[in-house]
Design an enzyme around this catalytic site. Structure first.
Site, PDB file in Angstrom:
ATOM      1  N   CYS A 218     -10.275 -18.317  52.478  1.00  0.00           N
ATOM      2  CA  CYS A 218      -9.337 -18.157  51.366  1.00  0.00           C
ATOM      3  C   CYS A 218      -8.507 -19.405  51.169  1.00  0.00           C
ATOM      4  O   CYS A 218      -8.435 -19.947  50.076  1.00  0.00           O
ATOM      5  CB  CYS A 218      -8.445 -16.949  51.596  1.00  0.00           C
ATOM      6  SG  CYS A 218      -7.715 -16.899  53.227  1.00  0.00           S
TER       7      CYS A 218
ATOM      8  N   GLU B  15      -3.427 -10.334  49.256  1.00  0.00           N
ATOM      9  CA  GLU B  15      -3.853 -11.694  49.630  1.00  0.00           C
ATOM     10  C   GLU B  15      -5.102 -11.990  48.818  1.00  0.00           C
ATOM     11  O   GLU B  15      -6.187 -11.503  49.136  1.00  0.00           O
ATOM     12  CB  GLU B  15      -4.163 -11.758  51.130  1.00  0.00           C
ATOM     13  CG  GLU B  15      -2.967 -11.516  52.025  1.00  0.00           C
ATOM     14  CD  GLU B  15      -1.985 -12.688  52.069  1.00  0.00           C
ATOM     15  OE1 GLU B  15      -2.214 -13.693  51.368  1.00  0.00           O
ATOM     16  OE2 GLU B  15      -0.992 -12.582  52.799  1.00  0.00           O
TER      17      GLU B  15
ATOM     18  N   ALA C 287      -9.478 -10.634  40.938  1.00  0.00           N
ATOM     19  CA  ALA C 287      -9.892  -9.594  39.978  1.00  0.00           C
ATOM     20  C   ALA C 287      -9.723  -8.203  40.584  1.00  0.00           C
ATOM     21  O   ALA C 287      -9.175  -7.288  39.934  1.00  0.00           O
ATOM     22  CB  ALA C 287     -11.354  -9.826  39.577  1.00  0.00           C
TER      23      ALA C 287
END
Ligand code: NAD
Length: 468
Positions: A276, A242, A223
């Site tokens: 991540c 990223e 976002a």
């Protein structure tokens, strides 16, 4: 060499400040400077002023200074790790705080030491064409709270190496460790070359519109990445994004569950799931699902979670309340969707910190929220499949594509499946490992641009072709 106390004293704010609390205990870690957009403008001006001289030093001298900065990180590694544990929550031990500071040093050294040659594209009777890379100017580094020290170095090191100066905007959740890290580097680097502005999201947003910034290195949510694409458009900034992921792991029926269980565990629960490229959805062939689940649960149940300053712990709290609530809500949705809680799922309402127990939920349908939404925490959904095409289809049916993995005793078969997965990196029989020379980046809405190695250096330069 700093102690934790002297390190905190060195970065103590002189102006407006706010409290940073330990996510494991709720206690005050320290106050951090609350920088404003005014402070940001000063930092950008200093970076702009310092950039030509930094570029003029040339690769060799810059590399030498960066190596010295890596030495300084090494000398202060324990104090940095102690601070990282208290602010971020991750334990000192295991693949956590000490490991992260070691990684920061290693990535800095590799970015400093990797040669980047000019490329002669052609040299024939029609002439010579050479591709070179020039500094961009001032680079913005905007980072997240999960691996704050390492990711800062991932952004800053190649930028410095290529002759750019950098303004760093750390996450508002982990500004102390980033300020301390840059403070240590600045005991060696020339003034203005890299600075930290520890402000809120407004400061991040201001960085992305400032005309003096040539490139934004961004690591964070999809976002925010989308917001940065929009806000940087008017000044046509270069971007490396990223972003979020929802990595799938596909387990084929030919695996030995005992052999892969620990790899699956760390793939999913590294940094207590706040990674991540962690394994966030596990697809297991129905013929072996029970055995794999049992083996994974047995490894997971034995991994101690608690205050990271206790050397026994290898899992810590969620870094903040917002993330805790996201994980807790997704697990409730998994229960409501008929999932079987194999481990965890029962947080202690009276605890001090943001600890969510290691949770594994089986028997889920692929459309359950715990499968479809990035949990970014210690709650792994397991979905069974009956044929591998179906597993690949489910793995690819999301908007993001950071990493993925295939688990099999047949590497050739796994390799074929890897080719079909829509992810920036596919691991075989492991998940999430990165290396400073191996390019890393996302597919689809996990972002664009590569980090690390030679490709990572090129991303921090402006290509210039010289035809002669
Ligand atoms: P986030 O997007 O909320 O915040 C990241 C940074 O952006 C913070 O420093 C924040 O202050 C700043 N920011 C917020 N709004 C901004 C704006 N409008 N303009 C500029 N900057 C702004 O992300 P987070 O919650 O800190 O991090 C978690 C997310 O990061 C997860 O989705 C995770 O998957 C992702 N992540 C990705 C990678 C990767 O390499 N792909 C690595 C780590 C984390």
């Amino acid at each position: 060499m700093h102690t934790l106390e002297s390190l905190l004293a060195a970065i103590a704010p002189t102006g407006p400040s706010r409290d940073i609390l330990n996510p494991a205990t709720g206690e005050l870690v320290a106050k951090v400077a609350e920088h404003s957009v005014d402070d940001l403008n000063k930092a950008i001006a200093a970076a702009k002023k310092a950039q030509p001289a930094w570029a003029a030093l040339g690769h060799e001298k810059r590399s030498e200074l960066m190596m010295k900065a890596a030495d300084a990180i090494n000398e202060n590694a324990e104090a940095l790790a102690q601070l990282l544990t208290r602010e971020q929550g991750k334990p000192l031990n295991g693949p956590n705080a000490r490991f992260e500071i070691g990684g920061a040093e290693a990535w800095l050294r590799v970015a400093a030491g990797t040669p980047l040659e000019n490329e002669v594209i052609k040299d024939d009777e029609t002439g010579r064409s050479e591709l070179t890379y020039k500094p961009i100017g001032v680079v913005a580094a905007i980072g997240p709270w999960n691996w704050p020290a390492m990711i800062t170095i991932w952004q800053v090191a190649p930028a410095l190496r290529m002759g750019n100066t950098v303004v760093v905007k750390p996450s508002e959740f982990t500004p102390l460790i980033v300020s301390a890290l840059i403070h240590i580097m600045n005991t060696v680097l020339p003034e203005g070359v890299v600075s930290v502005v520890s402000g809120g999201r407004d400061v991040g947003a201001a960085l992305t519109v400032d005309p003096a910034i040539g490139k934004v290195m961004f690591t964070g949510s999809t976002a925010t990445g989308k917001a940065i694409i929009k806000s940087s458009a008017d000044t046509v900034k270069r971007l490396t994004l990223e972003l979020g992921g929802n990595d799938a792991g596909i387990v084929l029926p030919d695996v030995n569950p005992q052999e892969i269980a620990e790899g699956l565990f760390w793939g999913a629960f590294l940094n207590t799931g706040q990674t991540c490229a962690a394994l966030k959805r596990l697809y297991v062939h129905e013929s072996i699902a029970d055995e794999v689940t049992k083996a994974l649960v047995s490894v997971a149940a034995a991994m101690p979670m608690g205050d990271g300053t206790d050397e026994n712990n290898v899992l810590g709290p969620l870094q903040n309340k917002k993330q805790y609530d996201i994980v807790a809500d997704l697990v409730e949705k998994a229960k409501a969707g008929g999932g079987k809680v194999e481990l965890g799922g029962n947080p202690d309402a009276n605890q001090k910190g943001f600890f969510y127990p290691t949770t594994i939920v089986s028997g889920l349908k692929n459309d359950n929220a715990l499968v479809q939404v990035e949990q970014f925490g210690p709650a792994l959904p397991i979905v069974t499949y009956s044929n591998v095409d179906e597993a690949i289809e489910m793995a690819n049916a999301v908007d993001v594509g950071l990493g993925a993995s295939v688990w099999s005793s047949d590497k050739n078969k796994a390799r074929e499946i890897a080719e079909r997965l829509e992810a920036g990196t596919v691991w075989i029989n492991s998940h999430g490992g990165v290396h400073p020379m191996v390019p890393f980046g996302g597919n689809k809405q996990s972002g664009y641009g590569l980090e690390f190695g030679v490709e990572g250096l090129k991303a921090l330069g402006v290509p210039r072709v010289i035809n002669s």
